[in-house]
Design a protein around this motif. Structure first.
Motif, PDB file in Angstrom:
ATOM      1  N   ASN A  49      42.143  42.429  52.425  1.00 58.85           N
ATOM      2  CA  ASN A  49      40.937  43.121  52.861  1.00 58.85           C
ATOM      3  C   ASN A  49      39.845  43.092  51.805  1.00 58.85           C
ATOM      4  OD1 ASN A  49      41.751  43.773  55.458  1.00 58.85           O
ATOM      5  ND2 ASN A  49      42.704  45.695  54.835  1.00 58.85           N
ATOM      6  N   GLN A  50      40.237  43.040  50.526  1.00 54.37           N
ATOM      7  CA  GLN A  50      39.234  42.899  49.482  1.00 54.37           C
ATOM      8  C   GLN A  50      38.508  41.563  49.608  1.00 54.37           C
ATOM      9  OE1 GLN A  50      38.075  45.008  46.980  1.00 54.37           O
ATOM     10  NE2 GLN A  50      39.167  46.491  48.227  1.00 54.37           N
ATOM     11  N   ILE A  51      39.244  40.510  49.928  1.00 52.93           N
ATOM     12  CA  ILE A  51      38.630  39.194  50.115  1.00 52.93           C
ATOM     13  C   ILE A  51      37.752  39.187  51.359  1.00 52.93           C
ATOM     14  CG2 ILE A  51      39.113  36.764  50.612  1.00 52.93           C
ATOM     15  CD1 ILE A  51      41.631  37.046  48.895  1.00 52.93           C
ATOM     16  N   LEU A  52      38.234  39.798  52.435  1.00 53.32           N
ATOM     17  CA  LEU A  52      37.439  39.863  53.662  1.00 53.32           C
ATOM     18  C   LEU A  52      36.145  40.633  53.427  1.00 53.32           C
ATOM     19  CD1 LEU A  52      40.323  40.548  56.213  1.00 53.32           C
ATOM     20  CD2 LEU A  52      38.951  38.469  56.053  1.00 53.32           C
ATOM     21  N   THR A  55      33.683  38.390  51.489  1.00 53.42           N
ATOM     22  CA  THR A  55      33.036  37.347  52.284  1.00 53.42           C
ATOM     23  C   THR A  55      32.028  37.929  53.269  1.00 53.42           C
ATOM     24  OG1 THR A  55      34.856  37.398  53.879  1.00 53.42           O
ATOM     25  CG2 THR A  55      34.992  35.772  52.109  1.00 53.42           C
ATOM     26  N   SER A  56      32.201  39.202  53.620  1.00 57.64           N
ATOM     27  CA  SER A  56      31.301  39.815  54.602  1.00 57.64           C
ATOM     28  C   SER A  56      29.874  39.933  54.088  1.00 57.64           C
ATOM     29  CB  SER A  56      31.806  41.208  54.999  1.00 57.64           C
ATOM     30  OG  SER A  56      31.684  42.127  53.925  1.00 57.64           O
ATOM     31  N   ASN A 249      31.038  44.140  46.263  1.00 58.78           N
ATOM     32  CA  ASN A 249      32.268  43.537  46.775  1.00 58.78           C
ATOM     33  C   ASN A 249      32.953  42.655  45.740  1.00 58.78           C
ATOM     34  OD1 ASN A 249      32.471  44.575  49.440  1.00 58.78           O
ATOM     35  ND2 ASN A 249      30.806  43.246  50.093  1.00 58.78           N
ATOM     36  N   TYR A 250      32.163  41.839  45.042  1.00 59.48           N
ATOM     37  CA  TYR A 250      32.763  40.932  44.070  1.00 59.48           C
ATOM     38  C   TYR A 250      33.263  41.686  42.840  1.00 59.48           C
ATOM     39  CZ  TYR A 250      30.722  37.275  46.964  1.00 59.48           C
ATOM     40  OH  TYR A 250      30.392  36.468  48.014  1.00 59.48           O
ATOM     41  N   SER A 251      32.524  42.707  42.434  1.00 58.53           N
ATOM     42  CA  SER A 251      33.005  43.499  41.295  1.00 58.53           C
ATOM     43  C   SER A 251      34.291  44.235  41.672  1.00 58.53           C
ATOM     44  CB  SER A 251      31.938  44.493  40.827  1.00 58.53           C
ATOM     45  OG  SER A 251      31.663  45.477  41.807  1.00 58.53           O
ATOM     46  N   GLN A 252      34.356  44.714  42.937  1.00 66.06           N
ATOM     47  CA  GLN A 252      35.591  45.358  43.398  1.00 66.06           C
ATOM     48  C   GLN A 252      36.730  44.348  43.474  1.00 66.06           C
ATOM     49  OE1 GLN A 252      36.089  48.815  44.022  1.00 66.06           O
ATOM     50  NE2 GLN A 252      34.173  48.718  42.880  1.00 66.06           N
ATOM     51  N   ALA A 253      36.417  43.124  43.874  1.00 62.03           N
ATOM     52  CA  ALA A 253      37.450  42.084  43.930  1.00 62.03           C
ATOM     53  C   ALA A 253      37.987  41.793  42.523  1.00 62.03           C
ATOM     54  CB  ALA A 253      36.892  40.813  44.557  1.00 62.03           C
ATOM     55  N   ILE A 254      37.078  41.749  41.541  1.00 58.00           N
ATOM     56  CA  ILE A 254      37.500  41.524  40.159  1.00 58.00           C
ATOM     57  C   ILE A 254      38.362  42.687  39.672  1.00 58.00           C
ATOM     58  CG2 ILE A 254      36.689  41.337  37.776  1.00 58.00           C
ATOM     59  CD1 ILE A 254      36.289  38.805  39.406  1.00 58.00           C
ATOM     60  N   TRP A 392      28.262  45.578  37.077  1.00 57.58           N
ATOM     61  CA  TRP A 392      28.891  44.582  36.222  1.00 57.58           C
ATOM     62  C   TRP A 392      29.007  45.037  34.770  1.00 57.58           C
ATOM     63  CZ3 TRP A 392      31.647  40.934  38.274  1.00 57.58           C
ATOM     64  CH2 TRP A 392      31.358  40.523  39.581  1.00 57.58           C
ATOM     65  N   LEU A 393      27.930  45.634  34.252  1.00 54.67           N
ATOM     66  CA  LEU A 393      27.947  46.022  32.842  1.00 54.67           C
ATOM     67  C   LEU A 393      28.766  47.281  32.592  1.00 54.67           C
ATOM     68  CD1 LEU A 393      24.207  45.328  31.897  1.00 54.67           C
ATOM     69  CD2 LEU A 393      26.214  43.878  31.489  1.00 54.67           C
ATOM     70  N   VAL A 394      28.903  48.116  33.640  1.00 60.64           N
ATOM     71  CA  VAL A 394      29.650  49.369  33.469  1.00 60.64           C
ATOM     72  C   VAL A 394      30.966  49.334  34.243  1.00 60.64           C
ATOM     73  CG1 VAL A 394      29.578  51.880  33.725  1.00 60.64           C
ATOM     74  CG2 VAL A 394      27.497  50.638  33.126  1.00 60.64           C
ATOM     75  N   ALA A 395      30.903  49.206  35.570  1.00 63.09           N
ATOM     76  CA  ALA A 395      32.119  49.290  36.375  1.00 63.09           C
ATOM     77  C   ALA A 395      33.120  48.189  36.024  1.00 63.09           C
ATOM     78  CB  ALA A 395      31.765  49.237  37.864  1.00 63.09           C
ATOM     79  N   ALA A 396      32.682  46.939  36.095  1.00 58.13           N
ATOM     80  CA  ALA A 396      33.618  45.833  35.857  1.00 58.13           C
ATOM     81  C   ALA A 396      33.995  45.714  34.377  1.00 58.13           C
ATOM     82  CB  ALA A 396      33.013  44.529  36.355  1.00 58.13           C
ATOM     83  N   ALA A 397      32.979  45.713  33.511  1.00 59.66           N
ATOM     84  CA  ALA A 397      33.261  45.519  32.079  1.00 59.66           C
ATOM     85  C   ALA A 397      34.098  46.658  31.501  1.00 59.66           C
ATOM     86  CB  ALA A 397      31.943  45.390  31.316  1.00 59.66           C
ATOM     87  N   CYS A 398      33.725  47.892  31.847  1.00 57.37           N
ATOM     88  CA  CYS A 398      34.470  49.037  31.315  1.00 57.37           C
ATOM     89  C   CYS A 398      35.853  49.169  31.949  1.00 57.37           C
ATOM     90  CB  CYS A 398      33.678  50.324  31.494  1.00 57.37           C
ATOM     91  SG  CYS A 398      32.212  50.412  30.436  1.00 57.37           S
ATOM     92  N   SER A 399      36.000  48.693  33.179  1.00 54.79           N
ATOM     93  CA  SER A 399      37.330  48.678  33.799  1.00 54.79           C
ATOM     94  C   SER A 399      38.269  47.801  32.978  1.00 54.79           C
ATOM     95  CB  SER A 399      37.255  48.154  35.238  1.00 54.79           C
ATOM     96  OG  SER A 399      36.682  49.106  36.094  1.00 54.79           O
ATOM     97  N   TYR A 400      37.771  46.658  32.556  1.00 53.73           N
ATOM     98  CA  TYR A 400      38.599  45.778  31.720  1.00 53.73           C
ATOM     99  C   TYR A 400      38.889  46.438  30.363  1.00 53.73           C
ATOM    100  CZ  TYR A 400      40.069  41.968  28.741  1.00 53.73           C
ATOM    101  OH  TYR A 400      40.776  41.198  27.850  1.00 53.73           O
ATOM    102  N   TYR A 401      37.832  47.022  29.774  1.00 47.55           N
ATOM    103  CA  TYR A 401      38.007  47.594  28.432  1.00 47.55           C
ATOM    104  C   TYR A 401      38.947  48.796  28.460  1.00 47.55           C
ATOM    105  CZ  TYR A 401      36.920  49.683  23.916  1.00 47.55           C
ATOM    106  OH  TYR A 401      37.017  50.231  22.651  1.00 47.55           O
TER     107      TYR A 401
END
Length: 454
Positions: A49-52, A55-56, A249-254, A392-401
């Protein structure tokens, strides 16, 4: 008086809330029924569902911009232009949906590999994604017709259609998963087939309602060619919203891929939490969506002060509901998680997130109330830029960190999401407070009125 009632926040919001609640309950029941196959099956559905959702974004560009343009045109009394915009939307979704259906059918397994699907999850997810993904043409058309109908002010029809779709989906799940009435036990393949059938039936009824959505109704020339002026209006409003949706969507997919790399237990925990935390989220989202429809109509009619106040009305109403549901979920969430799994490791990861969710959901409501109102008046570039930067700078990057580098796991990912929602909420609130594009339009109308009076 009837028109005023039709555009009241409550009149618009409660059918959207019921519609989204039905989708939430069905999603929860769906996950619950799939979890009886295995935790791996639930993870497969969640990952697919994350991929769907990612793509939406291709038809989000069309539908989001078109919905706002239709609301503004109807508010201004330009029914013919609203109809032609609706026709353009349906035709464009037909093309985009067909392309995406073919792509997902062919490349399902490759995309799941990119998402770091665990070895136990991959074959189940590939089955689900290839079948449901090939039905994207139906999903795109259904999403488009529902958005059009909703932005005319008729939020009840999509609610009733979803109600019927969910009942059919539930019955077919029971038949295809458990082999009722002599059918074979198809497991996750059965869930996929059930999803395709129920959504196709929903599309048929949505098209019937769409045909009667405008007064006066569609005429043959509405479906001929493309009105480039309207296309440009939809594009101007829609492309920033599309980029915004893509970023989310893409940040959530990551982020999902990060969770998947933590192991099957973490992925199952995240999937179950995403399911049960949908309750407070959908309450806030329904209020924000209703506000966007209302603001779009009021903006088109030139009622700018009512536009401005509507966002604050949505904020305070939404916050009250979101806080109550978040606290309720905190109290009963341990029991709710127990409906999905008895795995001690999964529960150990998921239960602490219930308290964090009480902070996260009200912050989302602040962001939604003002961002949706800004979109309704066409101020979509601002929301796109601020959202993209923070996602990207907060949600995705900080999720990784926090989650991977510091080893905080899913708790670290939730902390990153709290930071992201806080920053975006502050930025859109300041923009709305300063009136932004709303003030520009007020000044323009005032200047025209002065010239006419002279």
């Amino acid at each position: 008086m009837a028109e005023k009632k039709q555009l009241s926040l409550w009149y618009l919001a409660w059918p959207i809330a019921v519609e989204m609640l039905l989708q939430f309950l069905m999603g929860s029941v769906d996950t619950l029924m799939v979890s009886h196959i295995s935790d791996y099956a639930s993870s497969a559905v969640g990952l697919s569902n994350q991929i769907l959702n990612a793509t939406s974004v291709m038809f989000t560009l069309i539908n989001s911009g078109a919905g706002i343009v239709i609301a503004q045109k109807l508010g201004a009394g330009l029914v013919e232009q609203a109809r032609r915009t609706a026709a353009i939307t349906v035709k464009a979704n037909l093309v985009v949906g067909a392309i995406l259906s073919l792509f997902l059918f062919v490349y399902a397994e490759w995309m799941l590999g990119f998402m770091q699907a665990p070895e136990q999850v991959l074959p189940l997810a590939a089955t689900y994604l290839s079948i449901v993904g090939s039905n994207t043409i139906v999903i795109s058309l259904y999403t488009a017709t529902s958005a059009i109908i909703r932005n005319t002010g008729n939020t009840r029809a999509p609610m009733l259609i979803v109600m019927g779709m969910n009942i059919i989906h539930l019955l077919l799940n029971y038949v295809f998963i458990y082999g009722a009435f002599g059918f074979p036990e198809w497991g996750i393949f059965g869930v996929s087939i059930s999803t395709v059938i129920s959504r196709t039936i929903a599309l048929v009824f949505s098209l019937i309602v769409l045909y009667r959505a405008f007064n006066p109704g569609f005429v043959k020339r509405d479906w001929q060619g493309f009105d480039m002026k309207l296309v440009k209006e939809v594009w101007r409003i829609g492309w920033p919203m599309s980029i915004n949706a893509a970023s989310w969507n893409y940040s959530q997919a990551i982020i999902f891929a990060m969770v998947a790399s933590m192991g099957a237990a973490s992925l199952a925990s995240f999937t179950y939490m995403n399911t049960i935390q949908s309750l407070p989220w959908l309450v806030g989202m329904s209020v924000a969506m209703a506000s966007q429809i209302r603001v779009g109509h009021l903006y088109g009619a030139g009622n700018f002060e009512a536009c401005y106040r509507s966002a604050f009305a949505a904020l305070w109403s939404g916050l009250a509901y979101v806080l109550v549901t978040s606290l309720l979920l905190w109290l009963v969430g341990r029991t709710a998680l127990g409906w999905f799994t008895s795995d001690a490791e999964v529960l150990k990861i998921a239960v602490p997130l219930l308290a964090v969710n009480v902070i996260l959901q009200p912050l989302k409501m602040i962001n939604q109330a003002f961002a949706f109102s800004l979109n309704a008046v066409g101020d979509t570039r601002f929301t796109a830029v601020t959202n993209m930067s923070s996602m990207w700078l907060v949600a995705a990057a900080c999720s990784y960190y926090f989650g991977i580098a510091l080893g905080w796991g899913i708790v670290g990912i939730y902390m990153a999401m709290i930071m992201d929602e806080s920053i975006r909420g502050i930025l859109v609130a300041i923009r709305w407070k300063k009136r932004g594009r709303l003030k520009m339009q007020e000044d323009e109308v005032s200047l025209v009125q002065k010239q006419v009076s002279l």
